[in-house]
Scaffold this motif. Structure first.
Motif: not given
Length: 262
Positions: A99-100, A104-107, A153-156
């Protein structure tokens, strides 16, 4: 004078191999490659239809293959698979998800989904199959990590953490089961053209940027990972355990490079 017949160094005749995730991508190519070197295949996947298609394709080559519907997040499924194939000599597992999103946005539900498939199920597979192999005098377990276990990288974040955890789990399993002849290794691909990376491929700028990150200037294809699987499964790797085989086109070797003007 050596008594080893090096012409059969990669031969897997008389050995049964299970590939989990065999329905598509890297898992499918791994199953075909192992069969080509003599292994009898168990093609396992959560999707029974694609698992059977791969098994049928293996059988079409004259090799032995069966299919198995297997949900690696289900402990009963994994236990039943181990009980059904007590003679297993090679286990390959490729199943993964991502899930990319930035941290802070991860549930927590998304966190659990990624970690449960990428790390918890890997633990369950090793915990279940390694003792069976040990009781038989040995075997080879091959799990798929990622370059994200080393470079991120960001999002990983969660995906990278799960793959780094897998690398350490594999090292520990190698230490614990090595005395019983069970070898446990990881393969760490770079970017591979599979369903998991379809989102990137759909974005030409993103796709091109990743291609230029490797020394070879391109993405890999699933079949380019299969050679590493055959190597780690075979007697060619008889003294290889607890290792991570990088198949990344040189990505981690030259990451962050700058090519100065001549």
């Amino acid at each position: 004078m050596t008594s080893i017949d090096y012409s059969h160094l990669f031969g897997l005749q008389g050995q049964r191999a299970m590939v989990i995730g065999a329905g598509s991508g890297i898992g499918r190519e791994s199953a075909l490659a192992l069969a080509a070197h003599g292994a009898a295949l168990v093609c396992a996947d959560r999707d029974a239809a694609t698992a059977e298609q791969t098994a049928a394709d293996v059988r079409a080559t004259g090799a032995e293959a069966t299919s198995l519907r297997l949900d690696v997040t289900n402990q009963d499924d994994v236990a039943a698979a181990a009980a059904a194939y007590p003679d297993l000599a090679v286990l390959v597992f490729t199943a993964a998800t991502n899930v990319r999103k930035r941290i802070a946005d991860y549930s927590l539900d998304e966190f659990d989904r990624v970690v449960n498939l990428n790390l918890r199920s890997s633990f369950l597979l090793i915990q279940t199959f390694a003792p069976v192999m040990a009781a038989n005098g040995g075997g080879s377990i091959i799990g798929f990590a990622s370059i994200r276990a080393q470079v991120v990288e960001p999002g990983q974040g969660v995906y990278a953490a799960s793959k780094a955890g897998l690398v350490q789990l594999i090292k520990t399993a190698a230490a614990e089961f090595g005395p019983q002849g069970v070898r446990v290794n990881a393969i760490a691909p770079g970017v591979v053209e599979t369903p998991l990376t379809a989102q990137i491929k759909a974005n030409p700028e993103w796709y091109g940027a990743y291609a230029q990150k490797s020394a070879l200037g391109r993405w890999s294809r699933p079949e380019e990972l299969a050679g590493g699987v055959v190597y780690l499964a075979s007697r060619a790797a008889s003294f290889v355990t607890g290792s991570t085989l990088m198949i990344d086109g040189g990505w981690t070797a030259i990451d962050g490079r700058y090519t100065p003007p001549a």
